[in-house]
Scaffold this motif. Structure first.
Motif, short mmCIF file in Angstrom:
data_model
loop_
_atom_site.label_atom_id
_atom_site.label_comp_id
_atom_site.label_asym_id
_atom_site.label_seq_id
_atom_site.Cartn_x
_atom_site.Cartn_y
_atom_site.Cartn_z
N ALA A 233 0.78 -1.24 -0.04
CA ALA A 233 -0.04 0.09 0.02
C ALA A 233 0.90 1.25 0.08
O ALA A 233 0.22 2.13 -0.56
N THR A 234 2.01 1.16 0.50
CA THR A 234 2.90 2.32 0.51
C THR A 234 3.30 2.62 -0.53
O THR A 234 3.70 3.95 -1.25
N LEU A 235 3.61 1.71 -1.63
CA LEU A 235 4.29 1.52 -3.04
C LEU A 235 3.17 2.18 -3.89
O LEU A 235 3.18 2.61 -4.77
N ASP A 236 1.91 1.41 -4.00
CA ASP A 236 0.82 1.71 -4.65
C ASP A 236 -0.58 1.33 -3.88
O ASP A 236 -0.86 0.45 -3.68
N PRO A 237 -1.23 2.57 -3.76
CA PRO A 237 -2.49 2.78 -2.76
C PRO A 237 -3.52 1.61 -3.45
O PRO A 237 -4.06 1.17 -2.64
N ALA A 238 -3.57 1.78 -4.88
CA ALA A 238 -4.84 1.01 -5.39
C ALA A 238 -4.36 -0.42 -5.32
O ALA A 238 -5.26 -1.21 -4.92
N LEU A 239 -3.01 -0.85 -5.43
CA LEU A 239 -2.73 -1.97 -5.23
C LEU A 239 -2.95 -2.76 -3.81
O LEU A 239 -3.23 -3.69 -3.44
N GLY A 240 -2.67 -1.65 -2.98
CA GLY A 240 -2.76 -2.03 -1.36
C GLY A 240 -4.14 -2.31 -1.20
O GLY A 240 -4.31 -3.21 -0.38
N GLU A 241 -5.12 -1.73 -1.64
CA GLU A 241 -6.38 -2.00 -1.37
C GLU A 241 -6.67 -3.39 -1.78
O GLU A 241 -7.42 -4.17 -1.02
N ARG A 242 -6.36 -3.95 -2.88
CA ARG A 242 -6.36 -5.26 -3.28
C ARG A 242 -5.80 -6.16 -2.34
O ARG A 242 -6.08 -7.42 -2.17
N ALA A 243 -4.62 -5.74 -1.90
CA ALA A 243 -3.82 -6.55 -1.03
C ALA A 243 -4.45 -6.88 0.33
O ALA A 243 -4.53 -7.89 1.10
N ARG A 244 -5.29 -5.66 0.84
CA ARG A 244 -5.89 -5.77 2.16
C ARG A 244 -7.09 -6.55 2.03
O ARG A 244 -7.49 -7.34 2.97
N ALA A 245 -7.65 -6.39 0.66
CA ALA A 245 -8.85 -7.31 0.70
C ALA A 245 -8.41 -8.94 0.41
O ALA A 245 -9.05 -9.69 1.17
N LEU A 246 -7.50 -9.21 0.04
CA LEU A 246 -7.06 -10.66 0.00
C LEU A 246 -6.61 -10.95 1.27
O LEU A 246 -6.82 -12.11 1.69
N ARG A 247 -5.86 -10.16 2.17
CA ARG A 247 -5.54 -10.36 3.55
C ARG A 247 -6.99 -10.73 4.44
O ARG A 247 -6.94 -11.47 5.17
N GLU A 248 -8.08 -9.90 4.19
CA GLU A 248 -9.22 -10.35 4.71
C GLU A 248 -9.53 -11.80 4.61
O GLU A 248 -10.35 -12.32 5.52
N HIS A 249 -9.32 -12.03 3.40
CA HIS A 249 -9.77 -13.29 3.01
C HIS A 249 -9.18 -14.32 3.84
O HIS A 249 -9.43 -15.70 3.88
N LEU A 250 -7.74 -14.19 3.89
CA LEU A 250 -6.90 -15.18 4.32
C LEU A 250 -7.09 -15.03 5.64
O LEU A 250 -6.46 -16.16 6.55
#
Length: 258
Positions: A233-250
């Motif tokens: 998220a620090t490097l790419d906020p939009a990609l960070g949102e996708r990463a956080r969504a994946l984290r919630e799934h995991l």
């Protein structure tokens, strides 16, 4: 750049390959936030071996930046020593005393992550070689414990430890000649059989329950996933949102393995 380790707001380490007429030379740079510039100043406490680029260590304390030329490494202190032409045979002998045919061998680079781990091979034309691993001093005890913790089971073959040196934070394993898995599977008619054998070996590995002093818990895995998502998220906020969504799934899956 060949390798990057970035800790947002704290530090960044980048490894490069510098092309020279004589071949490629490994170099890595590390920089810190201003209040941690003492880590750059401390680098000069350790001797640095000169190389094809001149000094083995260059630094700018005002910029909190240090540059190391291979085989100099701030954390893996033994790396410079096993590549020193004058002293290497003595140090290699201390790591693998039972392999006299390799005491004069120069390590061949297999994989190197600055300040984390060096993996190389000591080879001979006459007898089997060995894989050698060098670690930072603070990580060696855990690495040594894991190296001795597992054993052969069914189709699983665990490479034997043939050298162990706390003085140089080094481990040596028997060298096993085998084909890498990925090329073997590409276009192979026997992929299913190969994967079945790999799966059986992994079952034998995961069935073992060694008692280690350092064990990852589900909370540790969850923390690592969270930190990785925040770095993205620090490097790419939009990609960070996708990463956080994946984290919630995991997260529920990780919590279910308590």
């Amino acid at each position: 750049p060949r390798y990057i380790l970035y800790k947002p707001g704290t530090s960044c380490l980048v490894a490069y390959g510098v092309d020279l007429p004589s071949g490629s030379v490994g170099v890595y740079a590390r920089c810190h936030r201003e209040d941690l510039s003492f880590k750059v100043e401390n680098a000069h406490v350790h001797a640095a071996a000169p190389g094809p680029l001149g000094p083995g260590l260059l630094s700018d304390p005002d910029a909190a930046l240090a540059v190391f030329t291979f085989p100099n490494d701030y954390e893996i202190r033994a790396l410079r020593k096993v590549f020193d032409p004058a002293g290497a045979p003595t140090r290699v002998r201390r790591i693998i005393p039972g392999h006299a045919h390799l005491h004069g061998a120069r390590p061949e680079l297999i994989r190197y992550k600055p300040e984390r781990r060096f993996v190389g091979r000591l080879a001979s034309d006459r007898l089997p070689g060995v894989a050698i691993r060098l670690y930072p001093e603070r990580h060696f005890a855990a690495a040594r414990e894991r190296a001795w913790a597992f054993h052969d089971e069914g189709p699983l073959h665990v490479p034997r430890v043939v050298g162990d040196s706390a003085r140089y934070s080094a481990l040596a394993h028997e060298w096993i000649e085998a084909a890498p898995l990925t090329p073997l599977l590409e276009g192979s008619a026997d992929a299913a059989e190969t994967l079945a054998g790999v799966g059986a070996a992994l079952v034998g590995l995961h069935r073992q329950r060694p008692r280690l002093r350092e064990m990852y818990s589900p909370d540790d895995h969850a923390r690592l996933v969270r930190d990785a998502c925040e770095a993205v998220a620090t490097l790419d906020p939009a990609l960070g949102e996708r990463a956080r969504a994946l984290r919630e799934h995991l997260a529920p899956a990780l919590a279910g393995h308590r």
